[in-house]
Design an enzyme around this catalytic site. Structure first.
Site, PDB file in Angstrom:
ATOM      1  N   GLU A 191      -7.159  -6.979  -1.216  1.00 43.14           N
ATOM      2  CA  GLU A 191      -7.762  -6.791   0.106  1.00 43.14           C
ATOM      3  C   GLU A 191      -9.217  -6.390  -0.089  1.00 43.14           C
ATOM      4  O   GLU A 191      -9.521  -5.256  -0.422  1.00 43.14           O
ATOM      5  CB  GLU A 191      -7.018  -5.715   0.918  1.00 43.14           C
ATOM      6  CG  GLU A 191      -5.600  -6.122   1.249  1.00 43.14           C
ATOM      7  CD  GLU A 191      -4.931  -5.207   2.276  1.00 43.14           C
ATOM      8  OE1 GLU A 191      -5.630  -4.365   2.883  1.00 43.14           O
ATOM      9  OE2 GLU A 191      -3.710  -5.342   2.456  1.00 43.14           O
ATOM     10  N   GLU A 216       0.814  -1.224   0.000  1.00 43.50           N
ATOM     11  CA  GLU A 216       0.000   0.000   0.000  1.00 43.50           C
ATOM     12  C   GLU A 216       0.843   1.268   0.000  1.00 43.50           C
ATOM     13  O   GLU A 216       0.546   2.214   0.725  1.00 43.50           O
ATOM     14  CB  GLU A 216      -0.954  -0.001   1.208  1.00 43.50           C
ATOM     15  CG  GLU A 216      -1.971  -1.120   1.171  1.00 43.50           C
ATOM     16  CD  GLU A 216      -3.110  -0.942   2.169  1.00 43.50           C
ATOM     17  OE1 GLU A 216      -2.890  -0.276   3.193  1.00 43.50           O
ATOM     18  OE2 GLU A 216      -4.209  -1.458   1.897  1.00 43.50           O
TER      19      GLU A 216
END
Ligand SMILES: *[C@@H]1O[C@H](CO)[C@@H](O)[C@H](O)[C@H]1NC(C)=O
Ligand SMILES: *[C@@H]1O[C@H](CO)[C@@H](O)[C@H](O)[C@H]1NC(C)=O
Ligand SMILES: *[C@@H]1O[C@H](CO)[C@@H](O)[C@H](O)[C@H]1NC(C)=O
Ligand SMILES: *[C@@H]1O[C@H](CO)[C@@H](O)[C@H](O)[C@H]1NC(C)=O
Ligand SMILES: *[C@@H]1O[C@H](CO)[C@@H](O)[C@H](O)[C@H]1NC(C)=O
Length: 805
Positions: A245, A176
């Site tokens: 995710e 991320e």
């Protein structure tokens, strides 16, 4: 001979290398495009004894792939010293996944975020001279490369990459970075390119991914993280659309209610993703299995010990129903359409203002997704001259472009009521008072020290003590400019007050009234961290403990600035030093009878494990804040005294419309976490040691063990989506012992409280009993013609049964 050759064939299959490649449509395993359904299971959040059961239930739930992060801080506790035992036995975990016939996505990072202490960075990494994390910084890159290489080499030595015949089909570097890259500018761009090249040069033979990070070199697959990822596409057309995710819920903070995500909305999000061209999907955060933050591993601050996440497998490894079953139904449907879906491009057409279809055709096959994205209204659409009723915010999947095989809003799989049964243990407690202030090795400094710098995170606790002269009396108070996360204030050994910040205000000031005696006074401040920052840019620079001006106010002689005077420090507690939580250490002090509730108290008792196999938790509702250990193993921080705000929980939760983690909260006004998982494998049948350290004061006499079980199961089946309904008892030794309710018509209520509606059939219980009682599972195919129900919009059958062992 026959057996030998069979074994040989198996061996050859096991060691057969898999070629993992990809095109714009999907990952390609051994030349075949694949729909891959994946779920996160973080190995240290369960015990090795729990791993096989969790992996098996993930497989039964229709998953192909298990995803995990790798936890650098625990694997390399000091530079060059590695640890891979017990809950950190990564190789064993990967091999169990392989033995179950599943694949793996190994997200090495090594930054993981993950609501894990310091995002998975070892605390010692902060002390490397001139280090800056996650950017083009030589010291950081050196240690990152060294750890990532260590993990890759371990996997290679065990032949665990798919290219070697192992289960690992993907690996991740970084994590991320797109959330923070703006803070690092050009150096961040150079860093990401370096990380990609460094990973690629490891030569694993499987693709590397980067999630939530769009600026990637062309050989890395960029992937999506989010509540919804339909319509998201990788930067380059030649990459497959992957969702790493997909949140099945959200995690719990101390002091905050418990988030839930309705399964109808998750199924909608997942179905939409595949409808619009996705091919790889992983349930995360609110992992497929969430588990427990044992010890002091939780990040945050304020992340609770329970990491249940409202996931399809609950914290205890049990199926969370109907979530697990409804998603299994979705997975099976998608798998049946796999070849057709991946062999063609979806043809899009509008069916209404908020309704659309995507049709995949290949050979004689045809798969259609019909979506109603209206967040309010059910509707009827025409598709290929047939009418379909589409509930609001739902997707129907038609495996032959004619019959509805699955609708995301119609949950046909069974639901259940989970019970936490007190074991009514009568525990006899003894206590030991943790000394207030300095009791062991200490040192002095003429300033307020930063906490992590001082403790190196060997303990949550740091004592700050000093003395002040009071001339005369009056109302006095301590003004602390900034503190994080918790401080308990004592004067001359007497408790004054406790203060904490919150998940939304990380640093705060304190104005604490205190009582001074004339003459010399000892001020002792116990500062505590509740999990180190795991998210954000430059996390190595975030501070903890007391800082800024610390002023004593209200004295006749004027304010005194205590910040620059001499302070005496002690890292950790006496009880920690003596290891009072171990069998050996607990013998090093004399324990006394328990008197009144008071702060800074160690409690000890001996207990027998609750009988049976059901998972066990400790009910700590009567306690304040602290940590608990069973036979020396830390079951985590507890904090039932920090109650969730009263006002933010809705009366009911509507699955329709965009979800965020504040939408469907429960538990307002209650402890964020009352039950603390005690793994069965940590207990002996008799004579176990339970030790608690209580910071603020609690009543141990009300502590009890509870066992978790699913005894009540319920199913519904709708006339518009007819199917047989399956009832099954989740416990291996359970059978259906009683049918408590069975009605076809318009029954009311929910599982555990069904009632007959205005239209119902009376004679169903007997039929259902005959088919089910005494069985572990049974199927029922209701005959909807037996009840007319004029005026009822849609008939359905509802059944409630009892499972017993
Ligand atoms: C793997 O598959 C890809 C695409 O089909 C092909 O180009 C490549 O040569 C294969 N690699 C190996 C080692 O077989
Ligand atoms: C949904 O229904 C409401 C109430 O009947 C109506 O006001 C609204 O216009 C409808 N929305 C759409 C998109 O049809
Ligand atoms: C739908 O009905 C129309 C008119 O009756 C007909 O022309 C058309 O071929 C039908 N389409 C399909 C897909 O059956
Ligand atoms: C208190 O002392 C500290 C340390 O010298 C200083 O930084 C701070 O400004 C002082 N605060 C006040 C209010 O004078
Ligand atoms: C425990 O109590 C006994 C008896 O009073 C005493 O002899 C012993 O020194 C005490 N031990 C500790 C560690 O305080």
């Amino acid at each position: 001979m026959w057996l030998l050759s069979l074994a040989l064939v198996l061996l050859l299959q096991l060691s057969a290398a898999q070629n993992v490649s990809y095109d714009h449509r999907s990952l390609i395993l051994n030349g075949k495009r694949r729909i891959l359904l994946s779920g996160s299971v973080h190995y240290p959040r369960a015990t090795p004894e729990m791993w096989p059961g969790i992996i098996q239930k993930a497989k039964e739930g229709g998953l192909d792939v298990i995803e995990t992060y790798v936890f650098w801080d625990r694997h390399e506790p000091s530079p060059g010293q590695y640890y891979f035992e017990g809950r950190y036995d990564l190789v064993k975990f990967v091999k169990l996944v392989q033995q179950a016939g599943l694949l793996m996505n190994l997200r090495i990072g090594p930054y993981v975020c993950a609501e894990w202490n310091l995002g998975g960075f070892p605390i010692w990494l902060r002390d490397i001279p001139h280090i800056v994390f996650r950017t083009d910084n030589e010291p950081f890159k050196k240690y990152m490369q060294s750890f990532l290489t260590k993990i890759v080499n371990m996997m290679k030595e065990e032949n665990l990459f798919a290219s070697q015949g192992g289960p690992i089909i993907l690996a991740q570097v970084e994590n991320e970075y797109g959330n923070v890259d703006s803070h690092y500018g050009e150096a961040g761009v150079r860093y990401i390119n370096w990380a990609a090249e460094m990973a690629q040069a490891q030569n694993t033979g499987v693709p590397w991914i980067m999630c939530a990070q769009s600026k990637v070199p062309e050989y890395i697959i960029d992937t999506c993280n989010g509540m919804y990822c339909d319509g998201w596409n990788p930067i380059l057309y030649k990459k497959p659309t992957m969702w790493t995710e997909s949140y099945t819920g959200w995690f719990t903070y101390y002091g905050w209610p418990i988030p839930h995500r309705p399964v109808e909305d998750i199924a909608f999000a997942v179905a939409r993703f595949f409808e619009r061209g996705g091919s790889f999907h992983n349930y995360y955060m609110v992992w497929y299995f969430g588990g427990t933050n044992f010890g002091r591993t939780s990040g945050g601050p304020y992340v609770a010990s329970s990491y249940d996440y409202d996931a399809p497998l609950d914290e205890y490894g049990m199926q969370h129903l109907p979530k697990w079953g409804h998603l299994k139904d979705l997975h099976e449907t998608l798998k049946l359409g796999e070849e057709v879906i991946l062999s063609s491009e979806g043809q899009h057409s509008e069916l209404g203002p908020n309704q659309e279809a995507h049709v995949y055709s290949y050979g004689n096959g045809c798969v259609a997704f019909l979506a109603n994205v209206d967040s309010m209204n059910d509707t009827v659409v025409e598709f290929r001259n047939v009418s379909y009723s589409l509930p609001a915010w739902s997707v129907s999947i038609l495996l032959d472009c004619k019959t509805v095989a699955f609708n995301s809003a119609k949950v046909k799989s069974q639901s259940a009521v989970v019970s936490m049964s007190p074991s009514k243990s009568t525990l006899s407690w003894t206590s030991f008072d943790e000394p207030v202030g300095i009791s062991g090795s200490s040192f002095k400094a003429k300033q307020l020290l930063e906490q992590m710098e001082t403790t190196k995170d060997t303990s949550d606790y740091l004592w700050y003590t000093t003395s002040v002269e009071a001339t005369g009396t009056g109302s006095t108070w301590l003004s602390i400019e900034s503190m994080r996360d918790v401080v308990h204030i004592f004067v001359n050994g007497q408790f004054q007050s406790s203060w904490h910040t919150s998940k939304s205000v990380l640093y705060n000031s304190v104005e604490a009234p205190i009582t001074l005696a004339p003459g010399s006074n000892t001020i002792a401040l116990l500062s505590a961290t509740v999990g180190l920052q795991n998210f954000g840019a430059f996390i190595e620079t975030w501070s903890a403990g007391l800082s800024g001006s610390l002023i004593l106010k209200g004295l006749p002689g004027g304010d005194q600035n205590l910040s620059k005077q001499e302070w005496t420090y002690q890292v950790g507690l006496k009880g920690e030093d003596l290891k009072l939580f171990t069998v050996e250490g607990s013998r090093s002090v004399n324990w006394s009878a328990v008197s009144t509730e008071k702060p800074l108290t160690w409690y000890m008792t001996e207990f027998d494990a609750p009988p049976g196999d059901d998972p066990v938790a400790l009910d700590l509702a009567s306690m304040g804040k602290g940590q608990a250990w069973v036979n020396g193993q830390s079951i985590g921080r507890y904090w039932p005294a920090y109650k969730a705000a009263d006002s933010v929980c809705p009366e009911s939760c509507d699955y329709r419309g965009s979800y965020d983690q504040n939408k469907c909260l429960t538990g307002c006004g209650q402890s964020s976490q009352r039950w603390y998982h005690v793994p069965r494998s940590w207990m002996k049948p008799r004579g176990n040691l339970l030790v608690l350290f209580e910071e603020t004061g609690g009543d141990p006499s009300s502590i009890d063990f509870v066992t978790r079980s699913t005894n009540v199961i319920c199913a519904r089946v709708y006339e518009s989506h007819p199917a047989s309904v399956k009832l099954w008892c989740p416990g291996e030794k359970q059978v259906i012992s009683q049918i408590r309710f069975a009605s076809l018509g318009n029954p009311e209520g929910s599982c555990g409280s069904f009632k007959e509606g205005s239209c119902h059939t009376n004679d169903l219980s007997n039929t259902v009993e005959k088919a089910c009682v005494g069985q572990r599972s049974c199927s029922l195919a209701p005959d909807f013609t037996i009840s007319a129900c004029p005026g009822v919009r849609e008939k359905f059958l509802a059944v409630e049964a009892l499972c017993s062992s």
